[in-house]
Design an enzyme around this catalytic site. Structure first.
Site, PDB file in Angstrom:
ATOM      1  N   ASP A   1       5.102   0.700  12.011  1.00 12.81           N
ATOM      2  CA  ASP A   1       3.915   0.018  11.493  1.00 12.81           C
ATOM      3  C   ASP A   1       3.830  -1.445  11.928  1.00 12.81           C
ATOM      4  OD1 ASP A   1       3.070   2.318  10.316  1.00 12.81           O
ATOM      5  OD2 ASP A   1       3.543   1.749   8.259  1.00 12.81           O
TER       6      ASP A   1
ATOM      7  N   ASP B   1       4.520  20.151   7.911  1.00 12.69           N
ATOM      8  CA  ASP B   1       5.363  21.351   7.806  1.00 12.69           C
ATOM      9  C   ASP B   1       6.637  21.113   6.987  1.00 12.69           C
ATOM     10  OD1 ASP B   1       5.903  19.650  10.094  1.00 12.69           O
ATOM     11  OD2 ASP B   1       7.448  21.088  10.677  1.00 12.69           O
TER      12      ASP B   1
ATOM     13  N   ARG C   1      -8.420  -0.225   5.189  1.00 13.82           N
ATOM     14  CA  ARG C   1      -7.606   0.800   4.515  1.00 13.82           C
ATOM     15  C   ARG C   1      -6.303   0.199   4.004  1.00 13.82           C
ATOM     16  NH1 ARG C   1      -5.771   5.089   8.047  1.00 13.82           N
ATOM     17  NH2 ARG C   1      -4.496   5.264   6.192  1.00 13.82           N
TER      18      ARG C   1
ATOM     19  N   LYS D   1       0.837  -1.212   0.000  1.00 14.40           N
ATOM     20  CA  LYS D   1       0.000   0.000   0.000  1.00 14.40           C
ATOM     21  C   LYS D   1       0.868   1.257   0.000  1.00 14.40           C
ATOM     22  CE  LYS D   1      -1.670   1.724   3.996  1.00 14.40           C
ATOM     23  NZ  LYS D   1      -1.380   3.149   4.153  1.00 14.40           N
ATOM     24  N   ASN D   2       1.867   1.275   0.896  1.00 14.58           N
ATOM     25  CA  ASN D   2       2.650   2.505   1.045  1.00 14.58           C
ATOM     26  C   ASN D   2       3.606   2.761  -0.118  1.00 14.58           C
ATOM     27  OD1 ASN D   2       1.344   3.023   3.387  1.00 14.58           O
ATOM     28  ND2 ASN D   2       3.089   2.632   4.758  1.00 14.58           N
TER      29      ASN D   2
ATOM     30  N   ARG E   1       0.928  14.451  13.387  1.00 16.10           N
ATOM     31  CA  ARG E   1       1.326  14.251  11.988  1.00 16.10           C
ATOM     32  C   ARG E   1       1.238  15.515  11.133  1.00 16.10           C
ATOM     33  NH1 ARG E   1      -0.796   8.478  10.003  1.00 16.10           N
ATOM     34  NH2 ARG E   1       1.070   8.551   8.739  1.00 16.10           N
TER      35      ARG E   1
ATOM     36  N   CYS F   1      -4.633  12.971  13.583  1.00 17.65           N
ATOM     37  CA  CYS F   1      -5.209  11.647  13.375  1.00 17.65           C
ATOM     38  C   CYS F   1      -4.992  10.830  14.635  1.00 17.65           C
ATOM     39  CB  CYS F   1      -4.636  10.970  12.143  1.00 17.65           C
ATOM     40  SG  CYS F   1      -3.075  10.169  12.385  1.00 17.65           S
TER      41      CYS F   1
HETATM   42  C1  UD1 Z   1       4.518   6.953   6.491  1.00 21.62           C
HETATM   43  C2  UD1 Z   1       3.691   5.708   6.288  1.00 21.62           C
HETATM   44  C3  UD1 Z   1       3.168   5.202   7.628  1.00 21.62           C
HETATM   45  C4  UD1 Z   1       4.310   5.024   8.610  1.00 21.62           C
HETATM   46  C5  UD1 Z   1       5.163   6.286   8.688  1.00 21.62           C
HETATM   47  C6  UD1 Z   1       6.421   6.084   9.527  1.00 21.62           C
HETATM   48  C7  UD1 Z   1       2.768   6.016   4.080  1.00 21.62           C
HETATM   49  C8  UD1 Z   1       1.578   6.323   3.238  1.00 21.62           C
HETATM   50  N1  UD1 Z   1       2.587   6.050   5.400  1.00 21.62           N
HETATM   51  O1  UD1 Z   1       3.673   7.961   7.034  1.00 21.62           O
HETATM   52  O2  UD1 Z   1       2.503   3.971   7.398  1.00 21.62           O
HETATM   53  O3  UD1 Z   1       3.784   4.764   9.889  1.00 21.62           O
HETATM   54  O4  UD1 Z   1       5.588   6.674   7.376  1.00 21.62           O
HETATM   55  O5  UD1 Z   1       7.169   5.034   9.047  1.00 21.62           O
HETATM   56  O6  UD1 Z   1       3.823   5.723   3.566  1.00 21.62           O
HETATM   57  N2  UD1 Z   1       6.655  14.769  10.604  1.00 21.62           N
HETATM   58  C9  UD1 Z   1       6.722  16.118  10.896  1.00 21.62           C
HETATM   59  N3  UD1 Z   1       6.513  17.014   9.873  1.00 21.62           N
HETATM   60  C10 UD1 Z   1       6.260  16.615   8.596  1.00 21.62           C
HETATM   61  C11 UD1 Z   1       6.206  15.239   8.316  1.00 21.62           C
HETATM   62  C12 UD1 Z   1       6.408  14.342   9.339  1.00 21.62           C
HETATM   63  O7  UD1 Z   1       6.947  16.514  12.038  1.00 21.62           O
HETATM   64  O8  UD1 Z   1       6.092  17.486   7.713  1.00 21.62           O
HETATM   65  C13 UD1 Z   1       6.858  13.785  11.693  1.00 21.62           C
HETATM   66  C14 UD1 Z   1       5.627  12.923  11.948  1.00 21.62           C
HETATM   67  O9  UD1 Z   1       4.717  13.548  12.812  1.00 21.62           O
HETATM   68  C15 UD1 Z   1       6.252  11.678  12.542  1.00 21.62           C
HETATM   69  C16 UD1 Z   1       7.569  11.551  11.776  1.00 21.62           C
HETATM   70  O10 UD1 Z   1       7.838  12.855  11.263  1.00 21.62           O
HETATM   71  O11 UD1 Z   1       6.524  11.855  13.901  1.00 21.62           O
HETATM   72  C17 UD1 Z   1       7.551  10.566  10.650  1.00 21.62           C
HETATM   73  O12 UD1 Z   1       6.428  10.803   9.844  1.00 21.62           O
HETATM   74  P1  UD1 Z   1       6.392  10.439   8.297  1.00 21.62           P
HETATM   75  O13 UD1 Z   1       7.565   9.622   7.928  1.00 21.62           O
HETATM   76  O14 UD1 Z   1       6.169  11.710   7.529  1.00 21.62           O
HETATM   77  O15 UD1 Z   1       5.082   9.553   8.217  1.00 21.62           O
HETATM   78  P2  UD1 Z   1       4.125   9.479   6.978  1.00 21.62           P
HETATM   79  O16 UD1 Z   1       4.917   9.704   5.745  1.00 21.62           O
HETATM   80  O17 UD1 Z   1       2.907  10.295   7.225  1.00 21.62           O
END
Ligand code: UD1
Length: 420
Positions: A307, A124, A399, A22-23, A121, A116
């Site tokens: 995950d 920024d 999902r 999925k990811n 999440r 969420c």
């Molecule tokens: C992706 C995966 C999700 C997995 C996660 C961590 C997909 C669709 N989803 O989610 O299944 O649990 O990686 O392996 O691939 N963060 C910030 N600012 C940002 C972006 C992220 O502070 O702009 C923080 C998040 O809150 C979190 C960390 O960075 O604490 C990692 O998040 P991120 O790797 O971005 O997760 P996703 O890409 O949303």
């Protein structure tokens, strides 16, 4: 609404075919926005998140034809550039269209995803990186409004924190930018690697694939030609079924899987007593009768994935000792704990650390799925709980797990999908 009813059986046995990831599929579908041709993608999983993203692209004017495990996406007539709240609220990964749409059209609006179940999440880091590339970003009435009238420009971007979808978004934006974009501290997840490999094979030169520094040579606005490709196997789905084998002390063989993406997960299962037979695309788990306790810290790939945290927590309830699991990625990703406690698990939580005193016999009851992976932890617990476990709100599970109950039934589990 559907729920899953699980009744304990003595053991499971047989093969489970692992679906496409999925990811990986989500950024790869978003990537079609960068293409001038119709893109053929094989090995897509049948999960709600994929349908959501295809619906989002269709709403924007793309043509999507999803049959069996293949989709053909034609974005040549894509004309709308606004991802509205009704879709984004159901799937945060909708943010993945921001980079490619902005890069192709010079403007894009995406509803702010909001919080969420598993934590804040924020996005920024996505926005900061796009600003560095010359985009103007406004947040208004709950929407991210991004414009780049003169196109995006290559530059050096360092991510303060490793972000998976953030890396994918900016790699896609940089693909059509002018000049080179060097990204440091990027995510190295196999799903990000596949996105980079496909882009690289489609004429966007990317250096450093699989490392934490990527250099993307932008095409200066030229759309790309993407050949047919197949999505990599879902390592989280695979890890979940390995936990099913371990918790029910059953020998299971996973097919269509890539063990090289599962190093950290296999290492922890080995510490807990399981052994494996691994071939190019299969993994057979030989579980041990006695499950040993474990210490786990979730971190970015290649370390142990967040995950898989919930599933290992369920497994640790059956270990013969005390396990410690620390969640480092998301601040609120322990909602499954209270549900497992209702089934009789002995778990205490202290901030981001769960202490699991294993060895309790779980009892089936009504439990509620709270997020995608938490749902699968409750299913795993249900496999070994006495009596009947009813897992409610499985729209979370739908999902991200392709035909979970059918795959488990095929190896002998007593799992039924019922209507509330
Ligand atoms: C992706 C995966 C999700 C997995 C996660 C961590 C997909 C669709 N989803 O989610 O299944 O649990 O990686 O392996 O691939 N963060 C910030 N600012 C940002 C972006 C992220 O502070 O702009 C923080 C998040 O809150 C979190 C960390 O960075 O604490 C990692 O998040 P991120 O790797 O971005 O997760 P996703 O890409 O949303």
């Amino acid at each position: 609404m559907d729920y899953l009813q699980i009744k304990r059986v003595d053991s499971l046995n047989g093969n489970i075919k692992i679906s496409g990831a999925k990811n990986a599929s989500l950024p790869l579908i978003a990537m079609t926005i960068l293409a001038k041709n119709s893109v053929h993608i094989k090995n897509l999983p049948h999960v709600a998140d994929i349908n959501t993203l295809l619906k989002l692209l269709s709403n924007l004017g793309a043509k999507c034809d999803f049959q069996e495990d293949r989709v053909v996406v034609d974005t040549s007539a894509l004309a709308q550039t606004k991802a509205t709240y009704d879709i984004v609220k159901t799937m945060r990964a909708s943010i993945l269209v921001l980079g490619p749409i902005l890069a192709r059209f010079g403007h894009c609006e995406v509803s702010l995803p909001g919080g969420c179940a598993i934590g804040q999440r924020p996005v920024d880091l996505h926005l900061k990186a796009l600003e560095q590339m010359g985009a103007k970003i406004n947040i208004e009435a709950g929407y991210i409004q991004a414009t780049a009238p003169d196109g995006l420009k290559g530059c050096h971007i360092n991510f303060d924190k490793i972000t998976v979808t953030g890396t994918a978004n900016i790699v896609m934006a940089a693909s059509l930018a002018s000049g080179n974009t060097t990204l440091t501290n990027v995510a190295r997840e196999p799903e990000v690697v596949q996105l980079c490999e496909i882009l690289n094979a489609s004429g966007v030169k990317i250096e450093g694939i699989g490392t934490s520094v990527l250099t993307v040579h932008g095409t200066n606005g030229k759309l790309i030609d993407i050949e047919e490709f197949s999505v990599i196997p879902d390592r989280i789905e695979a890890g979940t079924y390995l936990c099913a084998g371990a918790i029910s002390r059953s020998e299971l063989t996973l097919t269509h899987v890539d063990a090289s993406h599962l190093d950290a997960v296999l290492a922890k299962l080995e510490e807990m007593g399981s052994t494996f037979t691994i071939t190019k695309d299969t993994i057979t788990i030989h579980p041990s009768e006695v499950i040993k306790p474990v210490k786990i810290v979730t971190q970015e790939y290649p370390a142990f994935p967040t995950d898989m945290q919930a599933q290992f927590l369920a497994l640790a309830t059956q270990a013969n000792g005390t396990s410690i699991i620390e969640e480092r990625l998301f601040e609120n990703r322990f909602m499954h704990v209270s549900e497992l406690q209702r089934m009789g698990a002995n778990i205490s939580l202290n901030g981001s650390v769960a202490t699991i005193n294993g060895g309790t016999q779980l009892s089936g009851t009504d439990v509620m799925a709270t997020d995608l992976r938490a749902s699968s932890a409750l299913v795993l617990a249900g496999l070994v709980a006495n009596g009947t476990t009813d897992v409610h709100r499985i729209y979370h599970l739908d999902r991200g797990y392709d035909a979970l109950e059918k795959k488990l039934e095929a190896v002998g589990a007593n799992v039924k999908r019922l209507k509330e």
